[in-house]
Design a protein around this motif. Structure first.
Motif: not given
Length: 243
Positions: A71, A92, A96, A113, A115, A147
Motif C-alpha cells: 500500500h 492517507n 489505508t 504499508l 509510512s 496509517t
C-alpha cells in the motif's frame, strides 16, 4: 504470487511493480493517476485499474485472489496537507483503512504499508530510531502515523500480517520535478540542468537521510517474497545522513 500495488503508477510504485514482475509475481496496480502517471508503467506487464482506493468495489476487484498488498497510495507532501488537510486525511488515513478492510475481506496474507519519517517531527536526535517518541507536526505526518497505527491494530485485532515501513526521503528516476511540491533532489537536478540557481531553503544546515528508490524497492520485494512481518514500524533508511 499475486501482488497488488496501490499507487503503483507513482514514482516508488512503478519501480516496485517492475521489480516484482522481474521476480515472477503477477502484479495488479490500482492508481487514480492524481499524482502517478501511466507512462511510468510503460512496457511493464501489469494489470492496471484506474481507481481511487476510496472506491470500495474497485478495491475489492483489485484485491480478489491477491496474496500480498503493498500500500503506497497517498497524497504526498507536507505543504499539500497543510493547504488541504481533509484531502490528505481522506486519501492517507481513510484510504489505508479501506485497504486494510479490503485485504481482510479478500483473505490477503500480508500487507506492506508506507509510512514516513515525518512522524518523528522536529526532533534533533540522530539517528532516528523506532523507539523514539512520535511528534507529527503536519496533517500529512498525522495521516502517516494513522496509517501505521491502523496496520498494527489490524494485526492485533484480526491477525493480519503487516509490515509498516517509515520511508526517508526516497529519490531516483521517475521522480517528478516540475511541480510546486517537488522533492529536493529532483528540484536540484532540474534546476542544475536548466542552468537555474539551486533552490535552498533555510540556512543549509538541515540533515536528511536520502534513500535511493532502487534500494527501497529491493527491500520491499525481499520482504514480500520472504513474508516478513512486524507489529511495530520499521525505518527504511540506511543512516547515510547528508547536509
Amino acid at each position: 504470487m499475486r501482488a497488488v500495488v496501490t499507487g503503483g503508477a507513482g514514482f516508488i510504485g512503478a519501480h516496485l511493480a517492475r521489480t516484482l514482475r522481474e521476480r515472477g509475481a503477477k502484479v495488479v496496480v490500482i492508481d487514480d493517476l492524481s499524482s502517478g502517471r501511466l507512462a511510468n508503467l510503460s512496457g511493464c506487464d501489469v494489470e492496471f485499474l484506474e481507481a481511487s482506493i476510496l472506491d470500495r468495489p474497485m478495491l475489492d476487484t483489485a484485491l480478489g485472489g491477491a496474496d500480498v498488498v503493498v500500500h503506497l497510495a497517498a497524497i504526498p507532501s507536507v505543504p499539500r496537507s497543510v493547504a488541504n488537510p481533509l484531502a490528505s486525511h481522506h486519501a492517507n488515513a481513510t484510504g489505508t483503512l479501506e485497504v486494510l478492510e479490503a485485504s481482510r475481506r479478500a483473505g490477503v496474507r500480508q500487507v506492506v504499508l508506507a509510512s514516513s519519517s515525518s512522524v518523528y517531527g522536529a526532533s534533533a536526535v540522530m539517528p532516528k530510531q523506532e523507539d523514539m517518541p512520535t511528534a507529527p507536526l503536519s496533517p500529512y505526518a498525522v495521516s502517516k502515523l494513522a496509517t501505521e497505527a491502523y496496520a498494527i491494530a489490524y494485526h492485533h485485532c484480526y491477525g493480519l500480517d503487516v509490515l509498516p515501513f517509515r520511508f526517508f526521503n526516497v529519490f531516483g528516476p521517475l521522480q517528478p520535478a516540475g511541480h510546486a511540491y517537488a522533492a529536493v533532489i529532483p528540484a536540484f537536478v532540474d534546476a542544475a540542468l536548466a542552468g537555474r540557481p539551486l533552490p535552498v531553503q533555510g540556512g543549509g544546515e538541515q540533515t536528511r537521510d536520502f534513500t535511493y528508490v532502487g534500494s527501497v524497492v529491493r527491500v520491499i520485494a525481499d520482504a514480500v517474497e520472504r513474508g516478513v512481518t512486524s507489529d511495530r514500524p520499521v525505518n527504511l533508511a540506511f543512516g547515510a545522513v547528508r547536509r
